[in-house]
Design an enzyme around this catalytic site. Structure first.
Site, short mmCIF file in Angstrom:
data_model
loop_
_atom_site.label_atom_id
_atom_site.label_comp_id
_atom_site.label_asym_id
_atom_site.label_seq_id
_atom_site.Cartn_x
_atom_site.Cartn_y
_atom_site.Cartn_z
CB CYS A 1 48.15 65.64 -0.98
SG CYS A 1 48.21 65.57 0.83
CG HIS B 1 42.01 69.48 5.84
ND1 HIS B 1 40.64 69.60 5.78
CD2 HIS B 1 42.27 68.18 5.54
CE1 HIS B 1 40.11 68.43 5.45
NE2 HIS B 1 41.09 67.55 5.31
CD GLU C 1 41.44 74.44 5.66
OE1 GLU C 1 42.37 74.07 4.90
OE2 GLU C 1 40.24 74.16 5.43
CB CYS D 1 36.32 70.16 5.63
SG CYS D 1 37.42 70.09 7.08
CB CYS E 1 39.14 73.27 8.37
SG CYS E 1 40.41 71.98 8.28
CE1 TYR F 1 37.21 68.77 1.14
CE2 TYR F 1 35.21 68.97 2.46
CZ TYR F 1 36.35 68.27 2.10
OH TYR F 1 36.63 67.06 2.70
#
Length: 150
Positions: A35, A79, A81, A107, A110, A128
């Site tokens: 990413c 993600h 995690e 988030c 998650c 975040y």
């Protein structure tokens, strides 16, 4: 002879040293992400051992591009995690009672995975954009620790 207070202070400093070491490892793990907008790394530690790791990216065997041409994240990016928790599930390891170290706070989605997996402690560095996931975990009794990068 050291008193009980001195022992508590020593234990806290020792825990912080471990926390910062695992966070630095999570930061290195994040560098494996393809990413471009944001790289997130995660480690799950249980009983003094790293039991899983993860970073944000697409599912195994998929194109590694995480962002669309307009810069937005593709819907199928997993993600960091979540990848670490899913790796435990895939290989039959329990996260129950473990500590999750990650570069960014989770988030909302998650956070649900973290709680359901039994992780009891979250240690992270960067917030975040939406902190409702943190509030959800705190309300559920998960210990949350935030550090600054060294």
């Amino acid at each position: 002879m050291a008193n009980q207070f001195d022992k508590v202070v020593y234990d806290l400093k020792k825990q912080e040293r471990y926390d910062r070491t695992y966070l630095n490892m999570a930061r290195e793990w994040a560098k494996l992400s393809h990413c471009t907008r944001k790289q997130v790394g995660a480690l799950i530690v249980k009983n003094g051992m790293i039991i899983s790791d993860g970073y944000n990216g697409t599912a195994a065997g998929q194109d590694n591009a995480c962002e669309m041409d307009n810069g937005e994240t593709k819907w199928d990016v997993i993600h960091g995690e979540a990848n670490a928790i899913l790796k435990c599930a895939r290989h039959g390891h329990s996260c129950d009672g473990g500590t999750l170290y990650q570069t960014h706070s989770p988030c909302r989605d998650c956070s649900k995975l973290i709680l359901q997996s039994g992780i009891k402690r979250l240690v992270y560095v960067e917030d975040y954009k939406d902190i409702t996931g943190l509030e959800f975990l705190r309300d559920a009794g998960v210990e949350i620790v935030k550090y600054d990068w060294l």
